[in-house]
Design an enzyme around this catalytic site. Structure first.
Site: not given
Ligand code: SAT
Ligand code: MN
Length: 744
Positions: A84, A259, A268, A290, A327, A329, A355, A464
């Site tokens: 991100r 991405y 998000k 979140h 994110s 963690c 998430d 991922r």
């Molecule tokens: O790339 S994402 O934002 O969907 C994954 C994350 O950072 O939690």
């Molecule tokens: Mn997340």
């Protein structure tokens, strides 16, 4: 003019009145982006497979070995587009609204906001950030002709099961088939959504382009994107587009990255940033957070049957635990927790989401959560049968897209932590063949170092997997019914190698909201260009996702607490699985052992339900670990809240197994905490680090200026007072006077 209709997917015609406002948006987007053709993704599985196979044909996807990974694909991004882009994320609010009072470039750097999202791009000529409508013009300029030579895919989607009261609709246009394939798994897609929109349901127009138009005859690349980070924009609008006011107040325009959260806009961008804005604006207030959602079933053993000599169990009790963590963690691991053997007789868990949680009140005043997503977009490195077997089983179910992991010549995947030794024939995430056994060395110390390096380079740290929730072996049977799960416990945690204790239960809602609002965490690879390990504030693990003024967001939390019924208001806990010793070793085993905290919290929620008070420091019998009911030892009171005693966590510090789980009991508290005569006693404050911690928290809260509500000011001052009573040195230097803002 509208190009010819899609080849395979859309059973409607452009003139069809049944497209409703969808037509206005698609026509608008087509007129700006100028694609060669338009396809509508109809949400059928066949269309997903077709999309993946087309990606294989174009060279963007590699089909994995179907005997190991049925219907699974590997995708490799451009190495400049791997996470991100928070510093290119913009919340373009209604004119007059701001995220923070200060413009982004005036926020003190020690708060770690270099990476945070901002209201508008800084214009050095105008010496200010661009306004919302200036940002829209800037984005429209970027989108102008951005799909020349390409196909525009139209993805109608719903966050939340379409039939549920929680559901929110969107239409994403994109020039990335990779994004189409991911949206299929991550959201609820299908033509039924177009019908709902045609019937008048509102939707959010979501624009996405990789920003890589093709000239006639130009060969495409595997991962189109803008190479310069400053050419990327992930922008969110919360006021109508003056040119198309009928399309509603909200829209998303994402340009230049393909991405994850930058491009899979339901996640998000919509389900957190836009949804959090809707949540406080809608007439009936709600929250978009979140958070993972874990459902827990407790069937207590109530004795042994005289005749059969088998254990007898009481009626089952149910709990819902949510967990907010930044994110990367460990949210996914906690969401798919494996109950340790010693508890699995009485306790079962199921996964609702990993998430995002959307939270609404039910008629009893309970806060109920759903998972608006339908897939997991999880971090691959570190995932293994040891750390998260449920995630591995989910992946082994097939239908998974891997991005930026390593692959073997046999078409198997690999990443750091999957197995002890890397396999032979490995190709790294950039597509380079790795030399077998290159890490071996006669000198064992050298070998260790070389192996570490080798292993780390196989997959990108933010690589991922995109995989369907439905394949998770412990997915809750009702995860996708639209029914909300009433929350009993909310956990908040960051990655803190120092200072923050393992777990505390805050005394009440407002104290919990302050603790969550001042959460700090060390950076991870989930964010582009972020220095891994540096500390920054991450309120409610939402800093990059809060969709409106941050002070108002905190006040919304306080208001939601007031609206909850006393009996059912969730308990708020602050946790930290990541404390390390001086050598950098973790002091808490983590993973399934985190269940001990979940169990402790559920047992306390049970007492609350039953109207029992939890004593602040009650009896503790360290001799018997698992037979010691957590309720009997809810732990010692510390300035942060109640800390668990070892026995509350089912640990007996004398046993070797317990020492393996908890390497240093001092992480249980901010104070020295001892068991004396069966009582937990709080000793002296352990660490002067708390002085600095409070100073930093104060600086963060002051950043909000007048937007900081009186409840949180009061809570902060009381926190300082409690630390002072616990023996913090020189509390006067906290300039506490400044902080006792005029309280009415
Ligand atoms: O790339 S994402 O934002 O969907 C994954 C994350 O950072 O939690
Ligand atoms: Mn997340």
């Amino acid at each position: 003019m509208i190009p010819a209709l899609p080849k395979c997917m859309l059973p409607l015609t452009w003139d069809s009145p049944s497209l409703g406002l969808a037509k206005e948006f698609i026509e608008y987007a087509v007129s700006v982006c100028k694609p060669d053709e338009v396809m509508v993704f109809d949400g059928r599985r066949e269309s997903w497979i077709q999309s993946c196979e087309d990606l294989v044909k174009s060279g963007s996807f590699l089909k994995l070995n179907p005997y190991i990974w049925p219907n699974c694909y590997l995708s490799r991004s451009n190495p400049v587009d791997v996470a991100r882009s928070e510093d290119r994320t913009f919340m373009c609010l209604k004119d007059g609204e701001t995220l923070y009072r200060k413009p982004h470039n005036q926020i003190p750097p020690q708060l770690g906001f270099k990476w945070g999202c901002r209201a508008g791009e800084y214009d050095p000529e105008k010496k200010r950030e661009l306004s919302t409508e200036e940002m829209r013009q800037c984005l429209l300029k970027r989108f102008e002709g951005c799909m020349v030579g390409r196909t525009m895919y139209v993805i109608p989607f719903s966050m939340g099961p379409v039939s549920s009261e929680f559901a929110k609709l969107g239409i994403q246009i994109t020039d990335s088939l990779y994004v189409v394939a991911n949206m299929y798994t991550m959201t609820h897609t299908g033509m039924g959504i177009i019908s709902k929109i045609a019937e008048g349901s509102p939707f959010v127009p979501c624009w996405h382009s990789t920003g890589f138009p093709l000239e006639a005859g130009e060969k495409d690349v595997c991962w189109p994107c803008r190479l310069l980070p400053s050419d990327r924009y992930i922008a969110h609008f919360t006021q109508p587009d003056p040119a198309h006011p009928r399309l509603g107040e909200y829209s998303i325009m994402s340009y230049g990255s393909g991405y994850g959260g930058n491009a899979i806009l339901g996640k998000k961008c919509y389900a957190l940033r836009i949804a959090s804005n809707m949540a406080r604006r809608d007439k009936v207030k709600w929250m978009a957070e979140h958070m993972l959602i874990l459902h827990v079933t407790y069937t207590p053993c109530i004795g042994i049957d005289e005749v059969t000599k088998k254990k007898k169990y009481g009626p089952a009790e149910y709990f819902t635990v949510t967990g907010a963590f930044p994110s990367a963690c460990g949210k996914t691991n906690l969401a798919m927790l494996q109950v340790p053997k010693e508890f699995s007789d009485e306790w079962k868990v199921s996964c609702v989401g990993d998430d995002i949680a959307w939270i609404r009140f039910d008629s009893k005043g309970r806060m109920c959560a759903i998972n608006p997503e339908s897939g997991f977009f999880g971090v691959a490195p570190g995932t293994s049968d040891y750390t998260n077997r449920n995630a591995m089983e989910t992946l082994r179910g097939g239908n998974t897209i891997f991005t930026n992991v390593g692959v073997t010549v046999e078409g198997d995947v690999w990443w750091d932590g999957l197995t002890e030794d890397p396999p032979k024939g490995l190709v790294d995430w950039r597509g380079h063949r790795m030399q077998d056994d290159a890490w071996r060395d006669e000198d064992k110390e050298k070998e260790k170092m070389k192996k570490k390096q080798f292993i780390k380079s196989a997959a990108h740290p933010n690589s991922r997997y995109t995989t369907p929730c439905a394949q998770c072996p412990i997915i809750d049977p009702e995860w996708n019914t639209g029914k909300g799960f009433p929350i009993d416990v909310m956990l908040f945690g960051g990655r803190r190698s120092q200072l923050m204790p393992l777990a505390v239960r805050t005394r009440d809602w407002n104290q919990g909201v302050l603790a969550a609002a001042t959460l700090r965490s060390e950076g991870t690879a989930a964010v582009q260009d972020r220095v891994v390990g540096t500390l920054s504030f991450d309120p409610m693990a939402m800093r990059p996702f809060i969709g409106y003024n941050v002070g108002d967001y905190f006040n919304h939390w306080i208001e939601m607490g007031k609206m909850a019924s006393d009996q059912y208001r969730p308990d708020i806990y602050v946790v930290n699985w990541f404390r390390k010793d001086a050598e950098g070793r973790f002091l808490w085993e983590g993973f399934s052992e985190n269940f001990r905290i979940v169990r402790w919290a559920c047992l306390q929620a049970k007492e609350r339900r039953e109207g029992k008070e939890c004593a602040s420091s009650s009896s503790c019998t360290p001799s018997s670990s698992s037979s010691c009911a957590a309720s009997k030892c809810c732990g010692a009171e510390t300035p942060l809240g109640y800390a668990p005693s070892p026995c509350a966590l089912g640990l007996d510090l004398k046993s070797e197994e317990s020492k393996h789980v908890l390497k240093d009991p001092s992480i249980l508290s901010v104070c020295e905490c001892k068991c004396e005569d069966g009582k937990c006693v709080v000793g002296k404050l352990l660490d002067d680090g708390w002085f600095n911690e409070l100073k930093e928290r104060k600086a963060f809260l002051e950043l909000l200026e007048e937007d900081l509500g009186k409840e949180l000011k009061k809570e902060f001052n009381e926190l300082v007072d409690r630390f002072a009573s616990a023996g913090m040195k020189a509390p006067a230097e906290m300039k506490i006077e400044d902080l006792h803002f005029q309280l009415e």
